[in-house]
Design a protein around this motif. Structure first.
Motif, mmCIF file in Angstrom:
data_model
loop_
_atom_site.group_PDB
_atom_site.id
_atom_site.type_symbol
_atom_site.label_atom_id
_atom_site.label_comp_id
_atom_site.label_asym_id
_atom_site.label_seq_id
_atom_site.Cartn_x
_atom_site.Cartn_y
_atom_site.Cartn_z
ATOM 1 N N LEU A 1 0.554 1.546 -9.720
ATOM 2 C CA LEU A 1 -0.276 2.400 -10.578
ATOM 3 C C LEU A 1 0.517 2.895 -11.788
ATOM 4 O O LEU A 1 -0.019 2.998 -12.895
ATOM 5 C CB LEU A 1 -0.825 3.579 -9.777
ATOM 6 C CG LEU A 1 -1.854 3.218 -8.697
ATOM 7 C CD1 LEU A 1 -2.217 4.447 -7.863
ATOM 8 C CD2 LEU A 1 -3.098 2.614 -9.321
ATOM 9 N N LEU A 2 1.813 3.205 -11.568
ATOM 10 C CA LEU A 2 2.665 3.612 -12.687
ATOM 11 C C LEU A 2 2.813 2.457 -13.677
ATOM 12 O O LEU A 2 2.748 2.663 -14.901
ATOM 13 C CB LEU A 2 4.041 4.040 -12.173
ATOM 14 C CG LEU A 2 5.086 4.393 -13.245
ATOM 15 C CD1 LEU A 2 4.609 5.567 -14.099
ATOM 16 C CD2 LEU A 2 6.442 4.702 -12.612
ATOM 17 N N THR B 1 12.454 -2.366 -0.841
ATOM 18 C CA THR B 1 11.061 -2.811 -0.951
ATOM 19 C C THR B 1 10.946 -4.323 -1.075
ATOM 20 O O THR B 1 9.866 -4.843 -1.338
ATOM 21 C CB THR B 1 10.386 -2.172 -2.174
ATOM 22 O OG1 THR B 1 11.098 -2.573 -3.358
ATOM 23 C CG2 THR B 1 10.386 -0.661 -2.069
ATOM 24 N N TYR C 1 3.696 1.659 -1.309
ATOM 25 C CA TYR C 1 4.309 1.832 -2.633
ATOM 26 C C TYR C 1 3.283 1.616 -3.749
ATOM 27 O O TYR C 1 3.631 1.195 -4.848
ATOM 28 C CB TYR C 1 5.487 0.862 -2.802
ATOM 29 C CG TYR C 1 6.696 1.247 -1.994
ATOM 30 C CD1 TYR C 1 7.668 2.106 -2.516
ATOM 31 C CD2 TYR C 1 6.871 0.771 -0.699
ATOM 32 C CE1 TYR C 1 8.779 2.466 -1.773
ATOM 33 C CE2 TYR C 1 7.977 1.126 0.064
ATOM 34 C CZ TYR C 1 8.926 1.975 -0.484
ATOM 35 O OH TYR C 1 10.027 2.334 0.259
ATOM 36 N N ARG C 2 2.035 1.924 -3.478
ATOM 37 C CA ARG C 2 0.977 1.717 -4.469
ATOM 38 C C ARG C 2 1.220 2.506 -5.753
ATOM 39 O O ARG C 2 0.778 2.112 -6.831
ATOM 40 C CB ARG C 2 -0.388 2.084 -3.882
ATOM 41 C CG ARG C 2 -0.516 3.525 -3.413
ATOM 42 C CD ARG C 2 -1.816 3.721 -2.620
ATOM 43 N NE ARG C 2 -1.965 5.091 -2.119
ATOM 44 C CZ ARG C 2 -1.421 5.559 -1.022
ATOM 45 N NH1 ARG C 2 -0.635 4.770 -0.278
ATOM 46 N NH2 ARG C 2 -1.626 6.806 -0.625
ATOM 47 N N GLY C 3 1.946 3.627 -5.601
ATOM 48 C CA GLY C 3 2.263 4.419 -6.786
ATOM 49 C C GLY C 3 3.064 3.641 -7.810
ATOM 50 O O GLY C 3 2.933 3.865 -9.020
ATOM 51 N N THR C 4 3.895 2.713 -7.344
ATOM 52 C CA THR C 4 4.693 1.880 -8.254
ATOM 53 C C THR C 4 3.777 1.019 -9.113
ATOM 54 O O THR C 4 3.967 0.907 -10.331
ATOM 55 C CB THR C 4 5.647 0.978 -7.443
ATOM 56 O OG1 THR C 4 6.546 1.799 -6.702
ATOM 57 C CG2 THR C 4 6.436 0.051 -8.367
ATOM 58 N N TRP D 1 0.831 -1.205 0.000
ATOM 59 C CA TRP D 1 0.000 0.000 0.000
ATOM 60 C C TRP D 1 0.864 1.253 0.000
ATOM 61 O O TRP D 1 0.555 2.234 -0.693
ATOM 62 C CB TRP D 1 -0.922 0.001 1.217
ATOM 63 C CG TRP D 1 -1.732 1.258 1.351
ATOM 64 C CD1 TRP D 1 -1.561 2.255 2.264
ATOM 65 C CD2 TRP D 1 -2.826 1.665 0.526
ATOM 66 N NE1 TRP D 1 -2.477 3.249 2.071
ATOM 67 C CE2 TRP D 1 -3.272 2.919 1.006
ATOM 68 C CE3 TRP D 1 -3.477 1.094 -0.571
ATOM 69 C CZ2 TRP D 1 -4.331 3.607 0.431
ATOM 70 C CZ3 TRP D 1 -4.531 1.781 -1.151
ATOM 71 C CH2 TRP D 1 -4.954 3.017 -0.656
ATOM 72 N N GLN E 1 -0.354 2.181 -15.599
ATOM 73 C CA GLN E 1 -0.431 3.278 -16.564
ATOM 74 C C GLN E 1 0.413 2.984 -17.796
ATOM 75 O O GLN E 1 -0.054 3.141 -18.941
ATOM 76 C CB GLN E 1 0.042 4.575 -15.901
ATOM 77 C CG GLN E 1 0.131 5.760 -16.862
ATOM 78 C CD GLN E 1 0.712 6.988 -16.191
ATOM 79 O OE1 GLN E 1 0.123 7.500 -15.239
ATOM 80 N NE2 GLN E 1 1.846 7.464 -16.663
#
Length: 244
Positions: free
Chosen positions: A24-25, A192, A19-22, A17, A28
């Motif tokens: 989502l990237l 991570t 590092y959720r941006g990872t 959670w 994308q």
């Protein structure tokens, strides 16, 4: 066993959670690759599908060479070849661009067969009737043949779009920035590392969220078209029986 235990670890899920941006990237980049790859595949599929159904031998041969070569070589090989060919040529190998071109060309070969089969499924009488009315090739394809073949073409095209989306995972082989690649980087990263179970579950869920609705749409669409055709055939039989 450790990785299985991690799946139920609150700390592991908290790390995912954080590092959720990872993820989502990665999603994308995967969507960008899939969308532009699909546009390229559609263009190639339509062009080579028309070539294959044109009835003109030179165009049919060109279409068969493209389709057979692409379908009978692995997409991983095609991706590696393009990536390293661009790298060694001095042009520079952008990973996302490599993915778009490779997956577009690869899926385009399957799209071409879908288009060809859809056009050839239209009764020959439709072609002859259009020609007898003075329609040129472009005119009768645009106004008469393609509108009839679209119902045959669309369901398998949606399935090919789903396959293209899943094939974006092949970018991993060239160190891509797609969802699979970034998930792997996350679980093996120095800061991570770990959380294998939650990370791959989240990755799989993201693929499922995109692919399942599309697959369901294609199935429902195909079933609906078959029911409609069956209903039309039954109506025609009734009319013929009434005339008799």
């Amino acid at each position: 066993m450790t990785h299985l235990i991690d799946t139920f670890s609150a700390d592991a899920w908290a790390k995912v959670w954080a590092y959720r941006g990872t993820f989502l990237l990665g999603l994308q980049n995967t969507l960008i690759t899939a969308v532009f790859g699909l546009l390229l595949a559609l263009m190639l599929g339509i062009v080579f599908g028309l070539f294959g159904s044109s009835g003109k031998k030179p165009l049919s041969i060109i279409s068969r060479i493209y389709v057979e070569f692409i379908q009978n070589t692995p997409v991983l090989l095609q991706m590696c070849f393009l990536y390293y060919a661009l790298a060694f040529s001095g042009v520079g190998a952008d990973i996302i661009t490599t993915g778009i071109v490779t997956l577009g060309v690869y899926t385009g070969a399957y799209m071409a067969e879908v288009v060809r089969a859809g056009i050839q499924a239209v009764p020959r009488g439709q072609f002859e009737a259009a020609q007898s009315q003075g329609f040129g090739y472009v005119q009768y394809m645009y106004y008469i043949i393609l509108p009839q073949s679209i119902k045959i073409i669309l369901p398998p095209m949606v399935n090919q779009a789903v396959n293209l989306f899943k094939n974006t995972s092949c970018l991993y082989i060239v160190g891509g920035a797609d969802l699979i690649s970034l998930t792997y980087s996350f679980v093996t990263g120095a800061t991570t590392g770990g959380a294998y179970g939650p990370a791959y579950l989240v990755c799989g869920a993201m693929f499922f969220i995109v692919c399942f609705p599309l697959s369901s749409l294609a199935t429902a669409w195909e079933t609906s078209l078959k029911k409609r055709d069956a209903g039309s055939a039954a109506l025609v039989r009734k009319l013929e029986e009434g005339k008799a």
